[in-house]
Design a protein around this motif. Structure first.
Motif: not given
Length: 217
Positions: A150-152, A187-192, A195-200
């Motif tokens: 997520i940091s990457c 929109t950009s922030g919600l996209t990040y 993705i972070a939520f999915l990775a978690t």
């Protein structure tokens, strides 16, 4: 919302570039960081010194500084890098230090009895690390390693500063064109975030599966 719907192709390309930077950077950092972690627990003093120095530098220089140096200083030193390669290189170097410390903590959590038993069987250091220690260390550090991914992902947004057309850079371009900062950056922030939520969630699923296998064993 027209600024988003009318530019979905451009946003999609930026997102693809963001994911490519994050995934390649993380995958390489995982390999490099694991090797450095092995150096740090190695019985060879020069390797331990090299590992400690690598972590000190990698973890204490801002990723943006590394990107700028890779993009503009490296070519002057005779190492030509594209802007994309510079962004990936900076993320690999920076994240590898954190991967190293995470994996090293996992290595230190492995029972010394198992290591001593492997030594008693005549296994060399490399085989002990590869066959006994690392599988357990990586299994015990899944969520911290997911956090590094997520940091990457978030760090890839810094590539906008050197002109890589990833998601944040595209968002900036759209804002300059349409003057719609709230909707574009939201929109950009919600996209990040998505993705972070999915990775978690994927990391948690993998962690539970490994725990279940260990319980059955």
């Amino acid at each position: 919302m027209n600024v988003i719907t009318d530019n979905l192709g451009m946003i999609g390309q930026g997102l693809a570039t963001t994911l490519t930077i994050a995934v390649i950077g993380y995958a390489c950092a995982l390999v490099v960081g694991t090797v450095i972690a092995v150096f740090r627990v190695s019985p060879i003093p020069p390797l331990r010194v090299l590992g400690a120095a690598w972590v000190t530098v990698a973890c204490n220089i801002p990723t943006l500084c590394l990107m700028i140096l890779a993009a503009f200083a490296a070519p002057r030193a005779g190492v030509p890098l594209s802007l994309f390669a510079a962004a990936v290189t900076a993320i690999v170097f920076s994240a590898s230090g954190f991967v190293c410390e995470t994996v090293r903590s996992g290595i230190n959590s492995v029972s010394k009895g198992q290591i001593e038993a492997a030594r008693a069987l005549g296994m060399p250091f490399g085989l002990i690390i590869g066959a006994v220690v690392l599988p357990q260390a990586l299994a015990r550090t899944i969520q911290p390693l997911v956090n590094i991914f997520i940091s990457c992902l978030i760090g890839s947004s810094l590539a906008a500063a050197i002109g890589v057309p990833e998601l944040t850079n595209v968002t900036q371009q759209l804002n300059l064109r349409y003057a719609q900062a709230v909707i574009t950056f939201l929109t950009s922030g919600l996209t990040y975030l998505a993705i972070a939520f999915l990775a978690t969630q994927l990391g948690g699923l993998l962690e539970r599966r490994i725990a279940g296998r260990e319980a059955r064993a």
